[in-house]
Every structure is written in structure tokens, then in C-alpha cells.
Design an enzyme around this catalytic site. Structure first.
Site, PDB file in Angstrom:
ATOM      1  N   CYS A   1       4.460  13.208  69.268  1.00  0.00           N
ATOM      2  CA  CYS A   1       3.237  12.572  69.783  1.00  0.00           C
ATOM      3  C   CYS A   1       3.208  11.061  69.580  1.00  0.00           C
ATOM      4  O   CYS A   1       2.333  10.385  70.115  1.00  0.00           O
ATOM      5  CB  CYS A   1       2.004  13.201  69.153  1.00  0.00           C
ATOM      6  SG  CYS A   1       1.796  14.913  69.649  1.00  0.00           S
TER       7      CYS A   1
ATOM      8  N   HIS B   1      -4.276   8.561  69.695  1.00  0.00           N
ATOM      9  CA  HIS B   1      -3.680   9.793  70.207  1.00  0.00           C
ATOM     10  C   HIS B   1      -4.746  10.896  70.267  1.00  0.00           C
ATOM     11  O   HIS B   1      -5.499  11.099  69.323  1.00  0.00           O
ATOM     12  CB  HIS B   1      -2.528  10.213  69.296  1.00  0.00           C
ATOM     13  CG  HIS B   1      -1.935  11.522  69.675  1.00  0.00           C
ATOM     14  ND1 HIS B   1      -1.467  11.780  70.951  1.00  0.00           N
ATOM     15  CD2 HIS B   1      -1.726  12.661  68.963  1.00  0.00           C
ATOM     16  CE1 HIS B   1      -1.010  13.019  71.001  1.00  0.00           C
ATOM     17  NE2 HIS B   1      -1.157  13.583  69.814  1.00  0.00           N
TER      18      HIS B   1
ATOM     19  N   ASN C   1      -4.299  17.633  74.561  1.00  0.00           N
ATOM     20  CA  ASN C   1      -3.251  16.808  73.961  1.00  0.00           C
ATOM     21  C   ASN C   1      -2.038  16.796  74.896  1.00  0.00           C
ATOM     22  O   ASN C   1      -1.336  17.799  75.026  1.00  0.00           O
ATOM     23  CB  ASN C   1      -2.882  17.398  72.590  1.00  0.00           C
ATOM     24  CG  ASN C   1      -1.805  16.600  71.882  1.00  0.00           C
ATOM     25  OD1 ASN C   1      -1.188  15.703  72.464  1.00  0.00           O
ATOM     26  ND2 ASN C   1      -1.559  16.932  70.634  1.00  0.00           N
TER      27      ASN C   1
END
Ligand code: UT7
Length: 331
Positions: free
Chosen positions: A116, A256, A286
Site C-alpha cells: 500500500c 492511504h 482500499n
């Protein structure tokens, strides 16, 4: 001669049309809209349904969006960094295919994998090349087809992830805009808590690994959550301290999008009002490498020249960090 900084001068994005809602997931696994919304902030995510399309498709679309918006000649691009955890193929850089497909025929390109944090690390790489005076146009694309590595019988992961892509162009700036500072970290302890067990050199694919569902993402959500909250908040407050920024000085947090509660905790540590926290997790979930550029693209009109932006991410590995950037244009 004034110092060269690396500024973002254009952004673009793409998400597939297909919408997978919480209610739809509740028909597949034992979950419900209330649980997902309250624990994660996610309402729906986008899924690339076409079986014959990989992550490159998403990345190409995002790059083409940027190129069209900016009226950019792709032959002027010097370098393409393709940030992804889901390359089209294990070997053969997806970046090369994407660069050729968008007409960046004078560029060299490679994939960057830091789960990520791939896009955040990619920003650092792009900025370093620009600051060194080596290249003038570096395109960073963050793209992931997370649906290709998600087990839709596992309620602890399938509710979280979605597919998408975003892109940002980095160019030299002599007025002080662009990347100001970075604090990037990693810790191999994370390998036990968030990973795909099989398909790499440690455990190559076999009938057994397929039967055991070892090619899907598995995570110990609670542990990852704890590390994410403390490390993302730490990194963001460190970057503020180092640059003498208070909550009042920061215009936007671009974090994020893994879990709304992690983002809120980070914003809280930074002393930021909710209005300064860019959030689109409810729409996309996500999207791993795509979360940061998708935020920039969705909120581009609100970003003003000179705005102080703090980026933050946390992901598998573990990998995490924070970047302080001054926005360079009004759109
Ligand atoms: O981007 C990379 C980094 N990844 C992350 O940052 C993810 C970090 N982790 C998280 O976001 C959260 O840990 C999750 C969203 C994955 C889980 O939320 P949580 O609040 O940590 O839940 P939990 O794992 O502590 O589970 C609480 C309860 C459990 O039931 P019991 O043991 O209390 O009876 C779970 O079995 O919720 C249950 N549960 C669910 N219930 C309904 C777990 N998943 C679900 C679900 N629907 N999808």
C-alpha cells in the site's frame, strides 16, 4: 541558480464502472452494511470484471486521462514508475507495457512494489530523479486490480479492497513548489501479518497451494490496524515537527484509504479539522497503490497553488511513511 524541487503538475485517474456494494457482499459472506460502514467507512468499491484485463488496463486509462487533461505529448515523458502490488505478470514489467501503450516511447520504466506504500515510495523516487536534474517528466502511476488476489469467501478481506488507478506527473520547479521533505520507513516484522503466502520463490505455485487458497491476501487485521494507526500518525507528526508545521499550517491530509478509523486517528494526532482530511474510501474501499492519486484526482479542484499537503501511507511489509509537498497549480 535556485534549487530544483519536484512538483506535481497534472493528475489523472480511472475506476471501473462495476460497483460492488456492502449489501451485495452480504449475500456472499456473513457480514452486513452496518458492520462494514462503522468498522471501515466503506460503502462500495469498484471491480474490473473483464477476465481478459489486468492492472495495466487500469493504469493505461489513468495515464490517458492525465495526458488528455494536460494536453501532454507522451513522447516527452522520460520515465514511468508503475506502482502496483498486482502486476499483469510475475515477470515482464507491467510498466514497460503501460509506457508503450500510452505512447511514452522515449521513456524507460519499471514496476515498484511496496504494497500500500507503493505510490508514496514512487513519489520519492520520481522526486529524486527530478531534483538531481536527471529527468524532466516522470509519470508515477498507482494501479491495482485487487479483485485478482482477493478471496471472496473471506469476510475479513473481501469487504476492504477494490480496483482502481491514478497517475501524477512530476516536473522540475524553481519556485519552491513540490516535494519538501519525506520520512519513509519499513519493518520486516510485518511479513507475518499481511501477505500472499504462495506464488513467490519461497512457496511456488502447486496444486496444494491452490487448494489451500494460498494465492489470496491474508491479514491479521487487528495487528495490522494497531501498527497502521501508530506508524502513520508517528510519520505524519514527525514530518510536521521537522518542518515546523502546526495543524493550522497544513491544508490537506492525503492519507492511504485503508480504514476510516486509521485516517481519523492520524488526523487527530496532527491536530487537523475533518474538513482538511481528504476521504473517498466510502466509494472505492482500499485500492492499495491507487488510493493517493485517486484522492488527488477527486479533489484536484479544491487544491490551490501553495497549499501544504501531508501524504501518509501504511502497508504490507510493513512499509509506511509521510511526505510533505507544496501544491504547484490551480486547476
Ligand atoms: O492497506 C493495508 C493495511 N491494511 C489495513 O490497514 C487494515 C487494517 N485492519 C482493519 O482495517 C481492521 O482490523 C478490519 C476492518 C480488517 C477489521 O476490523 P476490526 O475492528 O479490527 O475487527 P476484528 O478483526 O477485531 O473483528 C471484530 C469482530 C470479530 O468477531 P468476534 O470475535 O468479536 O465475535 C470478527 O469475527 O468482527 C467480526 N468480523 C466481522 N463481522 C462482520 C470480522 N470481519 C467481519 C465482517 N462482517 N466482514
Amino acid at each position: 541558480m535556485s534549487k530544483i524541487t519536484a512538483a506535481i503538475t497534472a493528475v489523472g485517474a480511472y475506476v471501473p464502472d462495476y460497483v460492488l456494494t456492502n449489501d451485495m457482499l452480504a449475500t456472499k459472506v456473513d457480514t452486513n452494511d452496518e458492520w462494514i460502514t462503522s468498522r471501515t467507512g466503506i460503502k462500495e468499491r469498484r471491480i474490473l470484471k473483464d477476465a481478459d484485463k489486468g492492472t495495466s488496463f487500469l493504469g493505461i486509462k489513468a495515464a490517458e486521462d492525465l495526458i488528455a487533461k494536460r494536453n501532454l505529448d507522451p513522447t516527452e515523458i522520460d520515465m514511468v514508475i508503475f506502482a502496483t502490488a498486482t502486476p499483469d505478470l510475475p515477470v515482464a514489467a507491467t510498466a514497460a507495457y503501460v509506457a508503450s501503450s500510452i505512447g511514452a516511447v522515449n521513456a524507460f520504466s519499471y514496476d515498484l512494489q511496496a504494497a500500500c506504500s507503493s505510490f508514496l515510495y514512487g513519489m520519492s523516487t520520481a522526486a529524486s530523479y527530478i531534483e538531481a536534474g536527471r529527468y524532466k517528466k516522470v509519470l508515477v502511476i498507482g494501479a491495482d486490480k485487487m479483485s485478482s488476489i482477493i478471496d471472496y469467501t473471506d469476510r475479513t478481506t473481501c469487504i476492504i479492497f477494490g480496483d482502481g488507478a491514478g497517475a501524477a506527473l512530476f516536473e522540475p520547479n524553481e519556485e519552491g513548489f513540490g516535494l519538501q521533505d519525506e520520512y519513509l520507513r519499513s519493518d520486516g516484522i510485518g511479513r507475518d501479518f499481511l501477505r500472499i503466502e504462495a506464488g513467490g520463490s519461497l512457496l511456488p505455485p502447486s496444486e496444494e497451494t491452490v487448494a489451500n487458497r494460498q494465492h489470496f491476501v491474508k491479514q491479521d487485521g487487528k495487528t495490522v490496524f494497531k501498527y497502521a494507526v501508530s506508524n502513520m500518525a508517528d510519520a505524519s507528526s514527525k514530518i510536521m515537527e521537522r518542518n515546523n508545521l502546526t495543524g493550522d499550517d497544513v491544508n490537506w491530509l492525503v492519507a492511504h484509504q485503508a480504514n476510516k478509523r486509521i485516517i481519523d486517528a492520524t488526523a487527530n494526532r496532527m491536530g487537523l479539522d475533518d474538513a482538511k482530511v481528504l476521504m473517498n474510501i466510502s466509494k472505492y474501499g482500499n485500492t492499495t497503490s491507487a488510493t493517493l492519486p485517486l484522492l488527488l484526482n477527486d479533489f484536484e479542484k479544491q487544491l490551490k497553488k501553495g497549499d501544504n499537503i501531508v501524504f501518509a501511507s501504511f502497508g504490507g511489509g510493513f512499509t509506511w511513511g509521510s511526505i510533505y509537498l507544496k501544491w504547484a497549480y490551480n486547476s
